[in-house]
Design a protein around this motif. Structure first.
Motif, mmCIF file in Angstrom:
data_model
loop_
_atom_site.group_PDB
_atom_site.id
_atom_site.type_symbol
_atom_site.label_atom_id
_atom_site.label_comp_id
_atom_site.label_asym_id
_atom_site.label_seq_id
_atom_site.Cartn_x
_atom_site.Cartn_y
_atom_site.Cartn_z
ATOM 1 N N MET A 1 0.824 -1.215 0.000
ATOM 2 C CA MET A 1 0.000 0.000 0.000
ATOM 3 C C MET A 1 0.855 1.261 0.000
ATOM 4 O O MET A 1 0.453 2.293 -0.546
ATOM 5 C CB MET A 1 -0.934 0.005 1.203
ATOM 6 C CG MET A 1 -2.076 -0.989 1.120
ATOM 7 S SD MET A 1 -3.065 -1.031 2.635
ATOM 8 C CE MET A 1 -3.729 0.633 2.679
ATOM 9 N N GLN A 2 2.031 1.203 0.623
ATOM 10 C CA GLN A 2 2.847 2.413 0.749
ATOM 11 C C GLN A 2 3.418 2.872 -0.593
ATOM 12 O O GLN A 2 3.913 3.989 -0.686
ATOM 13 C CB GLN A 2 3.945 2.172 1.787
ATOM 14 C CG GLN A 2 3.382 2.156 3.205
ATOM 15 C CD GLN A 2 4.426 1.914 4.269
ATOM 16 O OE1 GLN A 2 5.556 1.543 3.971
ATOM 17 N NE2 GLN A 2 4.063 2.124 5.524
ATOM 18 N N TYR A 3 3.333 2.015 -1.610
ATOM 19 C CA TYR A 3 3.622 2.467 -2.978
ATOM 20 C C TYR A 3 2.328 3.038 -3.543
ATOM 21 O O TYR A 3 1.364 2.309 -3.769
ATOM 22 C CB TYR A 3 4.113 1.303 -3.839
ATOM 23 C CG TYR A 3 5.541 0.904 -3.537
ATOM 24 C CD1 TYR A 3 6.598 1.393 -4.303
ATOM 25 C CD2 TYR A 3 5.831 0.056 -2.479
ATOM 26 C CE1 TYR A 3 7.910 1.037 -4.027
ATOM 27 C CE2 TYR A 3 7.135 -0.313 -2.196
ATOM 28 C CZ TYR A 3 8.172 0.183 -2.973
ATOM 29 O OH TYR A 3 9.473 -0.169 -2.693
ATOM 30 N N GLU A 4 2.294 4.327 -3.763
ATOM 31 C CA GLU A 4 1.067 4.981 -4.239
ATOM 32 C C GLU A 4 0.903 4.696 -5.727
ATOM 33 O O GLU A 4 1.156 5.555 -6.579
ATOM 34 C CB GLU A 4 1.119 6.479 -3.949
ATOM 35 C CG GLU A 4 1.171 6.793 -2.461
ATOM 36 C CD GLU A 4 1.023 8.277 -2.166
ATOM 37 O OE1 GLU A 4 0.618 9.030 -3.072
ATOM 38 O OE2 GLU A 4 1.316 8.686 -1.034
ATOM 39 N N SER A 5 0.441 3.502 -6.018
ATOM 40 C CA SER A 5 0.401 3.027 -7.406
ATOM 41 C C SER A 5 -0.880 3.458 -8.119
ATOM 42 O O SER A 5 -1.611 2.641 -8.680
ATOM 43 C CB SER A 5 0.541 1.507 -7.436
ATOM 44 O OG SER A 5 -0.413 0.895 -6.575
ATOM 45 N N ILE A 6 -1.131 4.753 -8.092
ATOM 46 C CA ILE A 6 -2.290 5.317 -8.790
ATOM 47 C C ILE A 6 -2.105 5.100 -10.293
ATOM 48 O O ILE A 6 -1.016 5.277 -10.830
ATOM 49 C CB ILE A 6 -2.433 6.811 -8.481
ATOM 50 C CG1 ILE A 6 -2.695 6.998 -6.972
ATOM 51 C CG2 ILE A 6 -3.538 7.454 -9.305
ATOM 52 C CD1 ILE A 6 -2.562 8.432 -6.500
ATOM 53 N N SER A 7 -3.169 4.684 -10.956
ATOM 54 C CA SER A 7 -3.090 4.375 -12.386
ATOM 55 C C SER A 7 -2.453 5.528 -13.156
ATOM 56 O O SER A 7 -2.887 6.675 -13.049
ATOM 57 C CB SER A 7 -4.491 4.111 -12.949
ATOM 58 O OG SER A 7 -5.112 3.057 -12.255
ATOM 59 N N GLY A 8 -1.405 5.215 -13.913
ATOM 60 C CA GLY A 8 -0.722 6.212 -14.724
ATOM 61 C C GLY A 8 0.387 6.954 -14.018
ATOM 62 O O GLY A 8 1.050 7.797 -14.628
ATOM 63 N N SER A 9 0.622 6.672 -12.743
ATOM 64 C CA SER A 9 1.646 7.388 -11.981
ATOM 65 C C SER A 9 2.952 6.596 -11.952
ATOM 66 O O SER A 9 2.995 5.410 -12.290
ATOM 67 C CB SER A 9 1.178 7.634 -10.548
ATOM 68 O OG SER A 9 1.159 6.411 -9.814
ATOM 69 N N CYS B 1 -2.208 6.183 1.798
ATOM 70 C CA CYS B 1 -1.539 4.913 1.512
ATOM 71 C C CYS B 1 -0.654 4.456 2.671
ATOM 72 O O CYS B 1 0.209 3.580 2.498
ATOM 73 C CB CYS B 1 -0.718 5.027 0.226
ATOM 74 S SG CYS B 1 -1.722 5.389 -1.236
ATOM 75 N N LYS B 2 -0.858 5.065 3.840
ATOM 76 C CA LYS B 2 -0.097 4.697 5.051
ATOM 77 C C LYS B 2 -1.117 4.340 6.130
ATOM 78 O O LYS B 2 -1.509 5.181 6.935
ATOM 79 C CB LYS B 2 0.784 5.865 5.486
ATOM 80 C CG LYS B 2 1.805 6.277 4.427
ATOM 81 C CD LYS B 2 2.534 7.559 4.821
ATOM 82 C CE LYS B 2 3.505 7.990 3.721
ATOM 83 N NZ LYS B 2 4.168 9.278 4.035
ATOM 84 N N PRO B 3 -1.555 3.096 6.144
ATOM 85 C CA PRO B 3 -2.712 2.735 6.975
ATOM 86 C C PRO B 3 -2.569 3.013 8.459
ATOM 87 O O PRO B 3 -3.526 3.452 9.095
ATOM 88 C CB PRO B 3 -2.885 1.230 6.695
ATOM 89 C CG PRO B 3 -1.646 0.788 6.015
ATOM 90 C CD PRO B 3 -1.081 1.974 5.325
ATOM 91 N N GLU B 4 -1.399 2.776 9.039
ATOM 92 C CA GLU B 4 -1.255 3.007 10.481
ATOM 93 C C GLU B 4 -1.416 4.494 10.810
ATOM 94 O O GLU B 4 -2.115 4.866 11.757
ATOM 95 C CB GLU B 4 0.107 2.496 10.965
ATOM 96 C CG GLU B 4 0.307 0.996 10.791
ATOM 97 C CD GLU B 4 -0.713 0.166 11.543
ATOM 98 O OE1 GLU B 4 -1.228 0.640 12.591
ATOM 99 O OE2 GLU B 4 -1.025 -0.952 11.094
ATOM 100 N N GLU B 5 -0.768 5.349 10.034
ATOM 101 C CA GLU B 5 -0.888 6.792 10.261
ATOM 102 C C GLU B 5 -2.315 7.265 9.999
ATOM 103 O O GLU B 5 -2.855 8.098 10.731
ATOM 104 C CB GLU B 5 0.087 7.546 9.356
ATOM 105 C CG GLU B 5 1.559 7.314 9.681
ATOM 106 C CD GLU B 5 2.464 8.072 8.730
ATOM 107 O OE1 GLU B 5 2.044 9.137 8.222
ATOM 108 O OE2 GLU B 5 3.586 7.600 8.478
ATOM 109 N N LEU B 6 -2.911 6.717 8.945
ATOM 110 C CA LEU B 6 -4.273 7.117 8.585
ATOM 111 C C LEU B 6 -5.253 6.771 9.695
ATOM 112 O O LEU B 6 -6.071 7.609 10.100
ATOM 113 C CB LEU B 6 -4.685 6.428 7.281
ATOM 114 C CG LEU B 6 -6.094 6.721 6.765
ATOM 115 C CD1 LEU B 6 -6.218 8.182 6.350
ATOM 116 C CD2 LEU B 6 -6.461 5.801 5.604
ATOM 117 N N MET B 7 -5.152 5.562 10.220
ATOM 118 C CA MET B 7 -6.093 5.150 11.261
ATOM 119 C C MET B 7 -5.860 5.900 12.564
ATOM 120 O O MET B 7 -6.819 6.198 13.297
ATOM 121 C CB MET B 7 -6.005 3.632 11.466
ATOM 122 C CG MET B 7 -6.551 2.849 10.270
ATOM 123 S SD MET B 7 -6.741 1.074 10.569
ATOM 124 C CE MET B 7 -5.023 0.580 10.706
ATOM 125 N N ALA B 8 -4.608 6.242 12.846
ATOM 126 C CA ALA B 8 -4.344 7.051 14.035
ATOM 127 C C ALA B 8 -4.986 8.425 13.901
ATOM 128 O O ALA B 8 -5.580 8.953 14.863
ATOM 129 C CB ALA B 8 -2.832 7.183 14.239
#
Length: 537
Positions: free
Chosen positions: A17-25, A99-106
């Motif tokens: 997830m930490q790779y922000e693999s947005i389509s075309g990026s 794309c950083k689930p632990e930080e996001l949930m905190a």
């Protein structure tokens, strides 16, 4: 083995997830390389380096194949996934943590009042992992990598070929380029593809749906475009022309959420058409009325043939033409109470793109038509497939000025053929095995759904027997930058099934994954699925 426990799978998912693999990026490219290096260090691939490959695509991105061949038997299961995600703008103030689930949930915990009620309850439970790609579909890829690891230890009587691709969220270009390679690998290694197993997540049928599903097919989708050419005029003389926005609005009225387009198959129903793009083609403001406009509709199908659906769309365009003419006559008559004048000829011609091309060639010659199309391609610039398809149609209508107002039906990428293996005995046998295990071991009733509703790359593994001519003939970009793998050299026909994780809110800022099911129960079910698919037919 490194990817087997719930904790290990959660850590692997977080790293993906930490790779922000947005389509075309660029993140899409980086993640493909990361997965490659994760696998390359495994002893199996150190001994068999030619079984692990990053395949460059035409646009510089890559898809990855990883073959684990542990048996002299040819039976092989394809594990299919995509590693791209949709963009993160919907996260708003939380975007930098999407794309950083632990930080996001905190951060969510500190501002839980901002979350919808269901998401807030799930966050408090501690059973859910939030973040972009957690559900769609990096969790599915995570569990498939876990299965690949099990194959390396000899746990299956057969072979597994993992293929993971970019761009599924936009045009599925990764899968379109991968299919011919899969056919090539089949011949090269003497494989027999018994099934293609995807691990897209389960979709709720309604908010709060607690059921679990396995899908034995995937819904189809076309992007139907209607190009409207009216007649320009000054706003002070509106009855001297025909506003293309008026034409488009009538098409929208007839198509948007039209239940007559819904298709029912064994109790499953396609959602009705809905608009995905609508605009007039004036590039600057002026008091001239817009004389060209376009509207594009998402139309879904299951068993409906291309001939039937194409015919239905064409008839709707003709109905729109009649209603536009009728309403214009009515409004003209109403205005004539104030001022008498001779109404314009408002007859509207309805054409398919193929008919437009032929008519333009008859009027101006095939060479002139080819010159115009080639010039459009040479000056495409940054136009995406949707806008560029519209541009080609627009250019050809300039050769048919004498026909007056026009409605042109065409199709734009992406196109997803519907696929289903619900009648395949081998798929049904594997499905029943999973259902029994889910009930006996976990107390879960897993239901079969015949068409995965979220669109998937499974659409492209049964093209060997698909009739799509009505769509491709009327697609301006077909074989000119967009193509489907067809014919004996490229197309496949492989039975399909989708067994995936449990989550909620795909493509939303509250996207989340249920960890106990996805990393506790699903791996066992997926292993049973692979065993079943590798058994003799």
């Amino acid at each position: 083995m490194k990817w087997q426990t719930e904790r290990e799978l959660k850590d692997l998912l977080t790293s993906l997830m930490q790779y922000e693999s947005i389509s075309g990026s660029t993140g899409e490219v980086a993640l493909a390389e990361y997965i490659y290096y994760l696998l390359r260090e495994r002893p199996y691939f150190e001994q068999n380096p030619h079984h692990l490959t990053l395949h460059p695509m035409k646009d510089g991105r890559c898809y990855l194949t990883a073959l684990v061949k542990r048996s002299k038997l040819p039976r092989t299961v394809l594990l299919l996934s995509h590693f791209d995600v949709v963009d993160t703008e919907d996260y708003g103030e939380f975007q930098n943590m999407a794309c950083k689930p632990e930080e996001l949930m905190a951060s969510f915990s500190q501002k839980s009042a901002l979350l919808p009620k269901r998401a807030r309850e799930d966050l408090a439970s501690g059973e859910w992992l939030f973040g972009r790609g957690a559900m769609d579909m990096k969790a599915g890829l995570t569990v498939q990598l876990s299965m690949l690891e099990r194959v390396m230890t000899g746990m299956f009587e057969g072979n597994v070929l993992l293929v993971t691709v970019p761009d599924e969220e936009v045009n599925s270009q990764g899968m379109l380029e991968a299919v011919p390679k899969l056919k090539e690998l089949r011949e090269q290694h003497g494989l027999d593809y018994t099934a293609c197993l995807n691990s897209e997540p389960m979709f709720e049928k309604y908010p709060g749906d607690e059921h679990q599903y396995i899908y034995t097919g995937s819904i189809g989708k076309i992007l139907a475009g209607f190009f409207c050419k009216g007649m320009e005029t000054h706003v002070g003389e509106p009855f001297s022309g025909l506003n293309a926005n008026f034409m488009v609005s009538e098409l929208n009225h007839l198509l948007e959420l039209n239940h007559h387009y819904c298709e029912e198959v064994d109790g499953e129903v396609t959602p009705p058409p809905t608009n995905l793009m609508q605009k007039d083609l004036k590039e600057t403001y002026s008091v001239q009325t817009p004389h060209t406009a376009v509207t594009l509709f998402n139309v879904l199908m299951m068993k409906r043939s291309s001939e039937e659906l194409h015919g239905l769309l064409y008839e709707t365009a003709k109905q729109a033409a009649v209603q536009i003419q009728t309403k214009l006559k009515q409004k003209t008559a109403e205005f004539q109470r104030f001022q008498q004048f001779t109404p314009i000829d408002s007859n509207i011609t309805v054409l398919t793109y193929h008919e437009l091309y032929q008519k333009a060639a008859e009027r101006s010659g095939t060479k002139e038509v080819e010159r115009i199309v080639n010039d459009a391609f040479a000056n495409r610039g940054e136009l995406g497939d949707r806008d560029f398809s519209t541009k080609i149609v627009s250019e050809l209508t300039t050769l048919c000025k004498e026909d007056g107002p026009l409605i042109v039906l065409f199709y734009s990428p992406p196109f997803y053929p519907s696929v289903s293996s619900s009648d395949d005995p081998h798929i049904q046998k594997a499905l029943q095995k999973i259902q029994r295990e889910a009930k006996e071991v976990y107390g879960l009733d897993v239901e079969e759904v015949k068409y995965f509703p979220g669109l998937s790359d499974l659409s492209y593994v049964q093209l060997e027997k698909q009739d799509v001519g009505n769509y491709t003939t009327n697609m301006p970009l077909y074989l000119k930058g967009y193509a489907l793998p067809q014919g004996e050299k490229e197309a496949l026909f492989v039975p399909v099934i989708n067994v995936g994780p449990l989550g909620k809110d795909p493509h939303k800022w509250t996207e989340r994954l249920h960890v106990p099911f996805s990393f506790g129960i699903l791996p066992a079910l997926l292993e049973s699925t692979i065993h079943g698919l590798l058994e003799k037919k």
